[in-house]
Design an enzyme around this catalytic site. Structure first.
Site, PDB file in Angstrom:
ATOM      1  N   TYR A   1     147.072 109.867  77.675  1.00 16.61           N
ATOM      2  CA  TYR A   1     146.720 111.094  76.976  1.00 16.61           C
ATOM      3  C   TYR A   1     147.537 112.274  77.497  1.00 16.61           C
ATOM      4  O   TYR A   1     148.147 113.019  76.727  1.00 16.61           O
ATOM      5  CB  TYR A   1     145.225 111.370  77.134  1.00 16.61           C
ATOM      6  CG  TYR A   1     144.774 112.709  76.591  1.00 16.61           C
ATOM      7  CD1 TYR A   1     144.796 112.972  75.227  1.00 16.61           C
ATOM      8  CD2 TYR A   1     144.316 113.714  77.444  1.00 16.61           C
ATOM      9  CE1 TYR A   1     144.374 114.192  74.720  1.00 16.61           C
ATOM     10  CE2 TYR A   1     143.889 114.929  76.959  1.00 16.61           C
ATOM     11  CZ  TYR A   1     143.920 115.166  75.602  1.00 16.61           C
ATOM     12  OH  TYR A   1     143.513 116.387  75.107  1.00 16.61           O
TER      13      TYR A   1
ATOM     14  N   ALA B   1     143.729 116.250  67.419  1.00 11.72           N
ATOM     15  CA  ALA B   1     144.400 115.383  68.390  1.00 11.72           C
ATOM     16  C   ALA B   1     143.629 114.081  68.518  1.00 11.72           C
ATOM     17  O   ALA B   1     142.459 113.977  68.126  1.00 11.72           O
ATOM     18  CB  ALA B   1     144.483 116.057  69.754  1.00 11.72           C
ATOM     19  N   ARG B   2     144.292 113.096  69.088  1.00 14.89           N
ATOM     20  CA  ARG B   2     143.577 111.917  69.593  1.00 14.89           C
ATOM     21  C   ARG B   2     143.201 112.277  71.021  1.00 14.89           C
ATOM     22  O   ARG B   2     144.067 112.450  71.879  1.00 14.89           O
ATOM     23  CB  ARG B   2     144.444 110.664  69.562  1.00 14.89           C
ATOM     24  CG  ARG B   2     143.678 109.402  69.989  1.00 14.89           C
ATOM     25  CD  ARG B   2     144.526 108.146  69.830  1.00 14.89           C
ATOM     26  NE  ARG B   2     143.693 106.954  69.941  1.00 14.89           N
ATOM     27  CZ  ARG B   2     143.505 106.257  71.062  1.00 14.89           C
ATOM     28  NH1 ARG B   2     144.104 106.630  72.177  1.00 14.89           N
ATOM     29  NH2 ARG B   2     142.732 105.193  71.064  1.00 14.89           N
TER      30      ARG B   2
ATOM     31  N   ARG C   1     140.266 116.178  57.264  1.00 14.28           N
ATOM     32  CA  ARG C   1     140.211 114.904  56.550  1.00 14.28           C
ATOM     33  C   ARG C   1     138.885 114.770  55.801  1.00 14.28           C
ATOM     34  O   ARG C   1     138.843 114.253  54.691  1.00 14.28           O
ATOM     35  CB  ARG C   1     140.403 113.740  57.517  1.00 14.28           C
ATOM     36  CG  ARG C   1     141.848 113.526  57.929  1.00 14.28           C
ATOM     37  CD  ARG C   1     142.018 112.301  58.798  1.00 14.28           C
ATOM     38  NE  ARG C   1     141.401 112.473  60.108  1.00 14.28           N
ATOM     39  CZ  ARG C   1     141.446 111.559  61.071  1.00 14.28           C
ATOM     40  NH1 ARG C   1     142.045 110.404  60.857  1.00 14.28           N
ATOM     41  NH2 ARG C   1     140.878 111.794  62.238  1.00 14.28           N
TER      42      ARG C   1
ATOM     43  N   SER D   1     146.385 120.269  77.088  1.00 18.61           N
ATOM     44  CA  SER D   1     145.376 119.835  78.050  1.00 18.61           C
ATOM     45  C   SER D   1     145.854 120.077  79.470  1.00 18.61           C
ATOM     46  O   SER D   1     147.054 119.964  79.756  1.00 18.61           O
ATOM     47  CB  SER D   1     145.088 118.342  77.873  1.00 18.61           C
ATOM     48  OG  SER D   1     144.309 117.835  78.946  1.00 18.61           O
TER      49      SER D   1
ATOM     50  N   LYS E   1     150.515 114.544  75.549  1.00 18.25           N
ATOM     51  CA  LYS E   1     150.450 115.999  75.399  1.00 18.25           C
ATOM     52  C   LYS E   1     151.708 116.660  75.974  1.00 18.25           C
ATOM     53  O   LYS E   1     152.241 117.621  75.391  1.00 18.25           O
ATOM     54  CB  LYS E   1     149.190 116.543  76.080  1.00 18.25           C
ATOM     55  CG  LYS E   1     147.906 116.297  75.308  1.00 18.25           C
ATOM     56  CD  LYS E   1     147.860 117.112  74.032  1.00 18.25           C
ATOM     57  CE  LYS E   1     146.492 117.127  73.403  1.00 18.25           C
ATOM     58  NZ  LYS E   1     146.419 117.983  72.191  1.00 18.25           N
TER      59      LYS E   1
ATOM     60  N   GLY F   1     114.478 116.078  85.147  1.00 16.68           N
ATOM     61  CA  GLY F   1     114.113 116.136  86.555  1.00 16.68           C
ATOM     62  C   GLY F   1     114.547 114.930  87.356  1.00 16.68           C
ATOM     63  O   GLY F   1     113.937 114.608  88.386  1.00 16.68           O
TER      64      GLY F   1
ATOM     65  N   PHE G   1     134.828 120.042  67.978  1.00 16.28           N
ATOM     66  CA  PHE G   1     134.096 120.852  68.959  1.00 16.28           C
ATOM     67  C   PHE G   1     134.825 122.158  69.256  1.00 16.28           C
ATOM     68  O   PHE G   1     134.256 123.247  69.164  1.00 16.28           O
ATOM     69  CB  PHE G   1     133.907 120.019  70.231  1.00 16.28           C
ATOM     70  CG  PHE G   1     133.246 120.738  71.368  1.00 16.28           C
ATOM     71  CD1 PHE G   1     132.011 121.341  71.208  1.00 16.28           C
ATOM     72  CD2 PHE G   1     133.857 120.789  72.619  1.00 16.28           C
ATOM     73  CE1 PHE G   1     131.396 122.001  72.276  1.00 16.28           C
ATOM     74  CE2 PHE G   1     133.248 121.427  73.684  1.00 16.28           C
ATOM     75  CZ  PHE G   1     132.020 122.043  73.505  1.00 16.28           C
ATOM     76  N   VAL G   2     136.115 122.066  69.558  1.00 15.36           N
ATOM     77  CA  VAL G   2     136.908 123.260  69.848  1.00 15.36           C
ATOM     78  C   VAL G   2     137.334 123.959  68.562  1.00 15.36           C
ATOM     79  O   VAL G   2     137.211 125.180  68.424  1.00 15.36           O
ATOM     80  CB  VAL G   2     138.135 122.913  70.708  1.00 15.36           C
ATOM     81  CG1 VAL G   2     139.076 124.109  70.830  1.00 15.36           C
ATOM     82  CG2 VAL G   2     137.700 122.447  72.100  1.00 15.36           C
TER      83      VAL G   2
END
Length: 321
Positions: free
Chosen positions: A143, A73-74, A34, A117, A147, A192, A13-14
């Site tokens: 996590y 990253a994980r 990978r 992060s 980091k 909605g 995504f990033v």
């Protein structure tokens, strides 16, 4: 000046947004992957690796590279099934990161940009008391701990070798292709669904995907970024109520928000075993990007409303297919 840059996590995504930003700025990008997606930009070269850990061989991918951007990253897992989550995070986020960094030094790489992060700083702030880049770290989960340990290892390596290390700590990232809670929020608003978040008086810093990618690319280029830590956000903090109202506007939908007091919501969520979710919805987490602005001369290129529109249009295009 154009650089040859190795980017890990280039299909994420990033990472994918960072790659597009780098290519658009004229850099040569080696996408370390990978699995190679069919949608990979043909302007990028590909370096294939089998497994991301402390033994991954990087030499072939690092040939002629001036800068490494480490995005792979994980990532944070809501319901982690690992018997030892910290060990699992360390294998990827610490061991693999430092293995890459050591091989980068051996290959003559000048700079490594590490996407870390905000969880290194902690899990939340008192309203109007934002985190600063140079605050003492206080990670609370495996996590965030992994980091921080990766950051510490990189700084130590930088001191020993002269490698320039740049650390970027994003807050919650949103934009086209976003998943998890932000995507669920857009679905609720689009349908909605009445939501009990009409009276939440908190403040949350967010960062648009395009703003984060722009800053990461700037950190690869700017001389003043060397050996610095930067926090990044859109520069405008929102309450959960305001966030939902403005995202609903971007979607072209009314925000059906019920004014349930935040204290009551937190009590109910805790009783239902959803305390962490209630903290994200009702608690504050703000960051001060003053250092990022002043040292790099950086301004977020997208406003919150512009970024919400991009996320909303992407969601609607995919939903209406």
């Amino acid at each position: 000046m154009s650089q040859r840059i190795l980017l890990t996590g280039a299909s994420g995504f990033v990472g994918a947004a960072v790659m597009q930003c780098l290519l658009d700025r004229g850099h040569q990008v080696i996408a370390a992957l990978r699995q190679v997606p069919q949608t990979l930009d043909p302007r990028a070269e590909v370096f294939h690796f089998a497994q991301l850990d402390g033994e991954t061989p990087w030499q072939a991918g690092l040939a002629g590279v001036r800068t490494v951007i480490h995005s792979a990253a994980r990532v944070h897992v809501m319901n982690d099934t690992e018997a030892d989550p910290l060990a699992a995070f360390r294998r990827v986020n610490v061991d693999a990161t430092l293995n890459l960094a050591r091989q980068a030094v051996a290959a003559g790489v000048r700079r490594l940009v590490f996407i870390s992060s905000i969880k290194v700083n902690g899990e939340g702030t008192a309203k109007a008391r934002p985190y600063a880049a140079d605050d003492k770290p206080a990670p609370c989960d495996p996590y965030g701990i992994s980091k921080q340990e990766a950051e510490d290892g990189l700084r130590k390596l930088a001191n020993e070798t002269g490698l320039e290390v740049v650390i970027v700590r994003p807050v919650l990232v949103y934009g086209p292709g976003v998943k998890a809670n932000f995507l669920a929020m857009m679905r609720w608003l689009d349908k909605g669904v009445p939501l009990p978040f009409g009276a939440i008086d908190n403040r949350r810093s967010l960062v648009a995907l395009g703003n984060l990618a722009d800053l990461v690319a700037t950190c690869a280029e700017h001389p003043a970024a060397a050996n610095q830590t930067f926090l990044v956000s859109d520069g405008e903090d929102l309450s959960t109520t305001a966030l939902l109202q403005r995202m609903a506007s971007a979607l072209g939908r009314p925000a059906r928000l019920l004014p349930v007091p935040g204290v009551l919501l937190q009590w109910m969520a805790t009783a239902l075993g959803k305390k962490a979710l209630s903290h994200r919805l009702c608690g504050s987490l703000q960051v001060d990007i003053g250092k990022t602005r002043s040292l790099l001369g950086w301004t977020p290129p997208l406003s919150v409303d512009e970024a919400f529109l991009l996320a909303a249009r992407d969601y609607q295009e995919k939903t209406n297919k």
